[in-house]
Each structure stands twice: as structure tokens, then as C-alpha cells.
Design an enzyme around this catalytic site. Sequence first.
Site, PDB file in Angstrom:
ATOM      1  CG  ASN A   1      -2.303  -0.492   0.915  1.00  0.00           C
ATOM      2  OD1 ASN A   1      -2.726  -0.449  -0.230  1.00  0.00           O
ATOM      3  ND2 ASN A   1      -3.007  -0.951   1.925  1.00  0.00           N
TER       4      ASN A   1
ATOM      5  CG  ASP B   1      -8.052  -1.431  -3.207  1.00  0.00           C
ATOM      6  OD1 ASP B   1      -7.621  -1.604  -2.047  1.00  0.00           O
ATOM      7  OD2 ASP B   1      -8.766  -0.465  -3.537  1.00  0.00           O
TER       8      ASP B   1
ATOM      9  CG  ASP C   1      -3.711  -7.179   5.903  1.00  0.00           C
ATOM     10  OD1 ASP C   1      -4.401  -7.118   6.941  1.00  0.00           O
ATOM     11  OD2 ASP C   1      -2.470  -7.104   5.913  1.00  0.00           O
TER      12      ASP C   1
END
Length: 173
Positions: free
Chosen positions: A54, A63, A89
Site C-alpha cells: 500500500n 486492492d 488484509d
Amino acid sequence: LNMLLQFSRIDSMTGLYNLCTFQSVMEKELALAKRNGKPLVLIMADLDNFKTVNDSEGHQSGDDVLRQVAEVFSENLRAMDIAGRYGGDEFIFGLPETDISSAIEITERIREKVEAIFSDRSATTLSIGLASYPGAGRSLETLITAADKALYEAKSTGKNRLKAAPSYPWAEK
Ligand code: C2E
Ligand code: C2E
């Protein structure tokens, strides 16, 4: 209306059950397991080093990684198995009528697939904790707690591995 129902049951990013749906489906599976005297395994899985993806590649890539991992789950579990997104996650599964040694094989198969898919991005792997009914717990809550503890152990002993919660024979009575 169908669309609305669909959206409220499913995690829109991954297409897996959301936590609320997962819990109600699993309560029913657990009741069936109790009544029929069948085993069941609850599994928690967490992506290793997801924050790095990320932070360094952006949320869009993050994503995409979540979606790809969810696809591995859907493709490698049986239609009767129950897969959900726990949040962030973290993923959660239930394998009805499955004993712990089969569950370990199945989960190992999934861990290897995820490792292979992201082999160019070596840090994106899965840590996994398993807890079996009835040995490791008899309620959904105790099974989730036990699987979560096993998952923490998988993380703290080096990630990219499975750990099973201890199973106590006297709990099976
Ligand atoms: P295997 O892959 O070594 O799986 C051994 C046992 O683990 C299976 O015995 C089953 O009890 C359990 N198991 C494996 N994968 C799953 C899963 O995704 N979900 C659940 N709930 N349980 C699972 P079983 O059913 O007697 O199957 C024996 C062998 O037959 C399997 O050995 C595999 O080689 C083959 N097989 C059965 N069904 C399938 C399938 O849908 N796809 C593939 N590729 N092979 C299958
Ligand atoms: P399904 O039972 O919903 O399983 C979906 C996928 O989960 C399988 O796709 C496979 O990737 C994985 N899987 C499920 N069970 C096992 C297993 O025991 N071992 C292994 N290694 N993988 C497993 P796949 O193989 O493309 O199969 C698609 C569908 O075809 C299965 O859906 C099932 O309905 C049927 N099928 C395939 N092989 C067998 C079999 O040996 N026995 C039975 N009864 N059905 C099978």
C-alpha cells in the site's frame, strides 16, 4: 432489491462474504457439525507485509492484491467451504466436515499458490492460523480466538507459514 441484498451480504471488493454473513453462515455450520458429530475447521489468514504494498505502490495496487488473493481462495476451495473477508488484509474460512490434517493440506496448497503468484514481490505471502472443532473450541467465538492466536504465532515465528491451535481431546466430550 436483489442487488441491495447481494451488496449487504458480500464484501464488494473481494466478492467473498462480509464478516456478518460469514458469522451467520458459520453458526449454522457449527450447529450442523454438533448435531451430526462431524469435525469443522476455522481458518484465519493474514497477508504478510501488506502495508508495504500500500505504501510503496499505492492503494490501487493494494486492492488488486486483495482481489487476487480472494480469487485464489475461491478457486482452490470447494463450493461448500465458506470464505469471508475479516477486514483489512485479513481473511476467514470455514471448512465443514473437514478434519485438521486435511485442512492443513488444503491451506498449505493455498499458501503455496499465493507465494507463487507474488513471487516477483517476495514479501506478499500469507500467514495462517487454524482451529478445529471440537478440540480447539466449541463456539464460533472460541474458535476465532484460537485461530487468531495461532495466526499470531505464525507471524511471530517468521510469517509465510501455518500454525494450528492446540487441540484438547477432553474438549471433544
Ligand atoms: P487431496 O487433494 O490430497 O485431498 C485430501 C482430502 O482433503 C480430501 O479427500 C478432502 O477430504 C480434503 N480436501 C481437499 N481439498 C479440499 C477442499 O478444498 N475443501 C474441503 N472441504 N476439503 C478438501 P477426498 O474428498 O476423498 O479427495 C481425495 C482426492 O481426490 C484429493 O486428494 C484430490 O486428489 C482428489 N480430488 C477430490 N476432489 C477434487 C477436486 O475438486 N479437484 C481436484 N483437483 N482434486 C480433487
Ligand atoms: P469444487 O468441489 O467446488 O472445488 C473447487 C476447486 O477447489 C477445485 O477445482 C480445486 O481447485 C479445489 N479442490 C476442491 N477439492 C479439492 C481436493 O480434494 N484436492 C485438491 N487438490 N483441490 C481441491 P477443480 O479441480 O477445477 O474442480 C472443479 C469442480 O469439479 C469441483 O468443484 C467439483 O465439483 C468437481 N470435481 C473435480 N474433481 C473432483 C473429484 O475428484 N471428485 C468429485 N466428487 N468432484 C470433483
